[in-house]
Motif scaffolding. Structure first.
Motif, PDB file in Angstrom:
ATOM      1  N   LEU A 182      37.577  43.100  44.903  1.00 25.85           N
ATOM      2  CA  LEU A 182      37.391  43.822  46.162  1.00 25.85           C
ATOM      3  C   LEU A 182      38.560  44.752  46.451  1.00 25.85           C
ATOM      4  N   MET A 183      39.752  44.284  46.198  1.00 26.95           N
ATOM      5  CA  MET A 183      40.921  45.121  46.469  1.00 26.95           C
ATOM      6  C   MET A 183      40.936  46.347  45.581  1.00 26.95           C
ATOM      7  N   ASP A 184      40.504  46.186  44.343  1.00 29.31           N
ATOM      8  CA  ASP A 184      40.399  47.354  43.465  1.00 29.31           C
ATOM      9  C   ASP A 184      39.375  48.354  44.014  1.00 29.31           C
ATOM     10  N   MET A 185      38.241  47.838  44.510  1.00 30.46           N
ATOM     11  CA  MET A 185      37.206  48.713  45.070  1.00 30.46           C
ATOM     12  C   MET A 185      37.695  49.396  46.345  1.00 30.46           C
ATOM     13  N   ILE A 186      38.439  48.666  47.159  1.00 29.32           N
ATOM     14  CA  ILE A 186      38.984  49.254  48.388  1.00 29.32           C
ATOM     15  C   ILE A 186      39.927  50.404  48.051  1.00 29.32           C
ATOM     16  N   ASP A 187      40.739  50.231  47.020  1.00 29.54           N
ATOM     17  CA  ASP A 187      41.669  51.291  46.619  1.00 29.54           C
ATOM     18  C   ASP A 187      40.926  52.565  46.213  1.00 29.54           C
ATOM     19  N   GLY A 188      39.671  52.421  45.800  1.00 23.56           N
ATOM     20  CA  GLY A 188      38.901  53.576  45.377  1.00 23.56           C
ATOM     21  C   GLY A 188      38.207  54.323  46.487  1.00 23.56           C
ATOM     22  N   THR A 242      46.738  33.294  44.419  1.00 20.00           N
ATOM     23  CA  THR A 242      48.157  33.612  44.504  1.00 20.00           C
ATOM     24  C   THR A 242      48.328  34.634  45.602  1.00 20.00           C
ATOM     25  N   GLU A 243      49.575  34.925  45.909  1.00 18.84           N
ATOM     26  CA  GLU A 243      49.805  35.879  46.993  1.00 18.84           C
ATOM     27  C   GLU A 243      50.533  37.118  46.522  1.00 18.84           C
ATOM     28  N   ALA A 244      50.465  37.379  45.264  1.00 19.02           N
ATOM     29  CA  ALA A 244      51.176  38.541  44.771  1.00 19.02           C
ATOM     30  C   ALA A 244      50.737  39.810  45.466  1.00 19.02           C
ATOM     31  N   SER A 245      49.503  39.850  45.932  1.00 23.77           N
ATOM     32  CA  SER A 245      48.986  41.050  46.581  1.00 23.77           C
ATOM     33  C   SER A 245      48.899  40.912  48.085  1.00 23.77           C
TER      34      SER A 245
END
Length: 683
Positions: free
Chosen positions: A273-279, A666-669
């Motif tokens: 989802l985060m990858d899609m949001i970045d787009g 994890t919380e890296a992002s």
């Protein structure tokens, strides 16, 4: 007649070794006893915080608070630091190129307090906000409870053969207290309110629908980038019991779904989802009707396919403009009212609508405000500055926290998806319970307590640790470890709170917090006293708060304390690690002039390899010279051999199987994260 008895441990080991594909026989009684204890510990912890809160304004609480709390970056160390040893107390930063982790210093007599860096604006990193100071001061007396609790539970954990993990309290204003005490990699980088264990503990399982304006006007003032950041923050705080659907819209709308239905918020799904949001990009007009239609159509489809949770649902709608494409706002209102009513009926739980408008022009705010007031559980937030988008959009869960305070939810506890702890490099989960001032009606939300537990403890309770120590096939070990993980997920899914039962005046009280000067109110007939009940007030009898709540030198900010630096290792690492039979030759040596520890591992390897290459070049030159000379008249042919031994190291991380990306939480992002894991144990 043959009596049926629980299989003994020996029989279990024998059967598991003979039939790795056979369904396991687990100790359900012991496992359920562990689950019951973890919940009981969390409830007891929450009750202790609530008890201490009652006396937060007393002279003793305030006057004894000055300079008596240990910060997270203490230069001189904690009063009773120990190198406890054992695999639960190791961290990677104390290691070398030869081993994956070594022991760190812990103090089991005190707790550590962390606050976000933006709140540490007073003297030497101390807070100035009275409510934040109160939270730090009244929780100071938790130390006695922590120590007594750990001692009282020693026999229980010894019986399982595991160590108890961390316990902590995160306040609604960002104060955070964790036991036992350990230094952080860097001060001010941990905000409990942005972590899944906190959001889960204050809201429970939920369906979250994000309807996001990506029209052309969102390109102004960097709004589209802030919207992406806000959406990713919402996603990052969800856990495996939550569901998430995102619908970007402009002239048209489309769903970001998992094969046409709502996403379950697993770590791998959140990463996608985060990858899609970045787009996402800002282009086109603004079609409110299509945005809501697509959102509710896909929510309905998810309900039919049983992909949603049967708990609460939040619809978050954000726009920076007026409706410019498609049906008018009256039709939009009719659609939203009808579809929310239908979804509520299908799920058997309320649907809450949160509307957000971003603009300095009043006409932009008019319709989102009206839309929120058109339904009983609607809240509008006015955002005048673009940089307020992130905080506004990610604070929706506070309304759920208000409802969780009801007596019907007295037994509510949440669990998060298993993730890797920072210390010990083991997998674990967190049991969370909300905390309230129960003297107020409705009960006033104060924060969340968390109790960590390793999956090793769950494995031990199920009597499956034998298959995880390398004695059986990797497939069998994975099968049994998955059993513990699946049970945690089931606990998370089962933590559904009672129906959100808020009175019109309680809703109005919450709306008063969401927009300034009463602009967010819906003209419900409530007295001012009823509206003010959900707001925490500073102590009325205290006028002189301590300027320093931390022990001197506790809150030092700056790069010299960051993870991997000599200064950080000096503060946190044991010298060598006798408990793991690792000396200072492979663990941190504790000397500033020790080049192995003062230089990064990569630099050390580079120096070694550089030296080897240099020797090779010299040898090649010499051999070339000899080869040339051997054919020279009168030069003897003296042939010999030169052996250059490469430096030998043990394999890095011996016996360590890396976790597949996205397999765990994890919380890296996570926003505000420095790459650490979900748990406060990570930092």
């Amino acid at each position: 007649m043959m009596s049926l008895r629980r299989p003994t441990l020996s029989l279990f080991l024998f059967m598991a070794s003979l039939a790795p594909a056979m369904p396991a026989s687990f100790d359900e009684i012991k496992f359920n006893a562990l689950v019951t204890k973890l919940k009981a510990d969390a409830f007891e912890f929450a009750s202790e915080v609530e008890r201490l809160y009652v006396d937060r304004c007393s002279d003793e609480t305030i006057n004894t608070c000055s300079g008596s709390n240990f910060g997270e970056c203490l230069e001189d160390g904690y009063p009773n630091e120990e190198c406890l040893g054992g695999p639960n107390y190791v961290i990677e930063d104390c290691a070398s190129e030869q081993v994956s982790s070594c022991a760190a210093k812990w103090d089991q007599s005190v707790s550590t307090v962390r606050i976000p860096e933006e709140s540490a604006i007073g003297l030497d990193g101390n807070p100035t906000d009275p409510k934040l100071i109160e939270s730090i001061c009244f929780t100071r007396n938790l130390d006695d409870w922590f120590v007594q609790k750990r001692e009282a539970d020693k026999a229980f954990w010894n019986d399982l053969g595991v160590e108890p993990r961390s316990m902590y309290f995160g306040s609604h204003n960002g104060a955070f207290r964790i036991f036992p005490a350990r230094q952080s990699e860097q001060c001010g980088q941990y905000d409990p309110r942005l972590r899944p264990w906190y959001v889960s503990g204050s809201s429970g399982p939920k369906n979250v629908v994000l309807i996001l304006d990506t029209s052309g006007s969102m390109a102004d003032g960097n709004r589209i980038d802030l919207l992406k950041q806000a959406a990713k923050r919402v996603v990052s705080t969800l856990t495996v019991s939550d569901r998430i659907l995102i619908v970007p819209f402009s002239d048209t709308a489309y769903p970001i779904t998992d094969d046409g239905v709502i996403f379950r918020a697993t770590a791998s799904h959140k990463a996608r989802l985060m990858d899609m949001i970045d787009g996402l990009s800002a282009v086109g007009g603004t079609n409110f009707y299509e945005a809501f239609r697509v959102a509710f159509d896909n929510l309905d489809k998810s309900i039919v396919q049983e992909s949603t949770t049967s708990c609460n649902t939040a619809v978050l709608f954000l726009t920076d403009g007026e409706n410019s494409v498609g049906p008018g706002v009256d039709q939009v209102t009719e659609l939203v009212d009808r579809r929310i009513s239908e979804v509520s009926s299908k799920l058997g739980k309320e649907v809450i609508l949160f509307t957000y408008s971003v603009s300095q022009q009043n006409n932009v705010h008019q319709y989102p405000s009206q839309l929120a007031c058109s339904i009983d559980l609607g809240v509008w937030s006015k955002i005048e500055e673009s940089d307020e988008i992130v905080d506004a959009l990610s604070s929706y869960y506070r309304l759920f926290a208000l409802g969780l305070g009801s007596d019907a939810n007295a037994d509510f506890a949440s669990w998060v998806e298993p993730y890797e702890f920072r210390t010990g490099n083991v997998l674990g989960t967190t049991v969370s319970v909300p905390v309230y001032d129960r003297s107020k009606i409705p009960h006033l939300f104060l924060g969340v307590v968390g109790v960590d537990v390793s999956l090793d403890a769950l494995d031990a309770a199920l009597l499956i640790t034998d298959d995880l120590d390398g004695t059986s096939s990797s497939a069998r070990a994975k099968e049994l470890r998955d059993e513990s993980i699946d049970r945690v997920v089931k606990q998370a899914d089962a933590a559904c709170p009672a129906v959100l039962d808020l009175t019109p005046c309680e809703m109005e009280a919450y709306r008063a917090l969401s927009a300034p000067n009463g602009e967010g109110l819906c003209n419900v007939n409530c007295t001012s006293a009823q509206v003010s009940q959900v707001q925490e007030e500073s102590c009325p009898t205290v006028s002189d708060y301590p300027q320093r709540v931390f022990v001197s030198g506790s809150q030092t900010y700056g790069g010299e304390f960051t993870s991997g630096s000599m200064r950080y290792r000096e503060r946190v690492c044991c010298v060598g690690d006798e408990s793991l039979q690792l000396s200072a030759e492979v663990c941190w040596a504790g000397k500033d002039d020790d080049k192995r520890s003062s230089l990064p591992g990569g630099a050390i390897v580079g120096i070694v390899l550089g030296g080897v290459f240099f020797l090779l070049i010299i040898c090649c030159v010499v051999m070339a010279k000899l080869s040339k000379d051997k054919d020279s008249p009168g030069r003897p042919n003296n042939h010999g051999s030169v052996t250059i031994n490469s430096p030998k190291y043990p394999p890095e991380n011996p016996g360590f199987a890396p976790i597949p990306p996205g397999a765990l939480v994890t919380e890296a992002s996570a926003p505000g994260s420095d790459g650490t894991n979900n748990s406060p144990d990570s930092q």
